[in-house]
Design a protein around this motif. Structure first.
Motif: not given
Length: 281
Positions: A119-133
């Motif tokens: 979770v987080g605010v827009p454009n903080c990199g959530k999807s990139s974090v998920l892809n790393r995990l």
């Protein structure tokens, strides 16, 4: 300068998160390391307060490393499980994975699957974090807020990871917080006046990171010390942002400076310090 942005899809995102929360075991809250306080949505913190939560200060490559260390210490002393992170390179991925496993062992009953919510605010990199995990490009990634609009579950081993749309709170309480969110691109720049936004940014940089303006735009110390409007004019001339007849195109110059800042071309900059700060409940 009034800064408000709460379109309908954010209200929908909040409703969806409330509905899915009972299924989540661990919350991974992603923030922007350049604004470690202002990029924490108080609504998200309130909604997830009864869940084990990990705090990621993402985009550390764009933030002042000294300030990042101070924020990490600050939040750890406040009882947060916090990690500085770079989703672009995967820096600290092993530490994040270890912390997830540690928190799971300490807080969750034995179960075959742990469900993680990013979770987080827009454009903080959530999807990139998920892809790393996930170890692969499983979620759509974009440089602009609002890319993720629906639920995206990704499975890896005993983890099921949910990426959620970025969520701002309905009313940004003060101008300073709104400006910081806009400067880093959490709020879409086109929703605001780019000239006014960048004039505020220039004033802040003159006071806090004047060398960044000197080195990136070739300004002299006297030029950096001028009024923000004159600095905008000088940068426009230096970068060739001119209309026919040699007049500086202020909007084009402002958009250039805003882009340079968001991309880290002005150097590693953090917009807030731990002094006079407080942890959100």
């Amino acid at each position: 300068m009034e800064i408000q942005w709460y379109p309908g899809h954010m209200a929908k995102a909040k409703r969806e998160l409330k509905a899915i929360l009972p299924l989540l075991d661990i919350i991974i809250e992603v923030t922007d390391a350049r604004i470690p306080k202002s990029s924490r949505n108080p609504d998200l913190i309130s909604l997830t307060k009864n869940k084990p939560r990990l705090l990621l200060l993402n985009k550390v490559d764009l933030a002042d490393p000294v300030a990042t260390d101070q924020w990490v210490n600050y939040y750890r002393l406040s009882g947060e499980r916090v990690i500085p992170f770079n989703a672009r390179t995967g820096e600290q991925l092993a530490a994040l994975e270890d912390l997830i496993n540690q928190v799971g062992r300490e807080t969750l009953a034995p179960k075959p699957i742990w469900r993680l919510g990013v979770v987080g605010v827009p454009n903080c990199g959530k999807s990139s974090v998920l892809n790393r995990l996930a170890g692969r490009s499983a979620a759509q990634v974009g440089e602009r807020p609002g890319v993720t609009r629906g639920r995206q579950w990704v499975k890896r081993g005993k983890w099921e990871i949910l990426d959620t749309p970025g969520m701002l709170w309905p009313k940004i309480g003060d101008v300073e917080t709104g400006l910081k969110l806009a400067w880093v691109g959490t709020i879409k720049p086109e929703n605001l006046d780019p000239e006014e936004l960048v004039l505020n940014l220039l004033g802040w940089l003159q006071e806090n990171y004047p060398v960044a303006l000197q080195s990136n735009y070739g300004l002299t110390p006297p030029e950096v010390a001028g009024e923000p409007y004159s600095v905008l004019q000088v940068i426009g001339k230096r970068r060739g942002c001119l209309r026919r007849g040699g007049e500086v195109d202020l909007r084009r110059t402002a958009e250039l400076i805003g882009y340079d800042f968001r991309q880290g071309k002005l150097g590693a900059i953090t917009l807030e310090t731990t002094s006079a700060s407080h942890v959100l409940p």
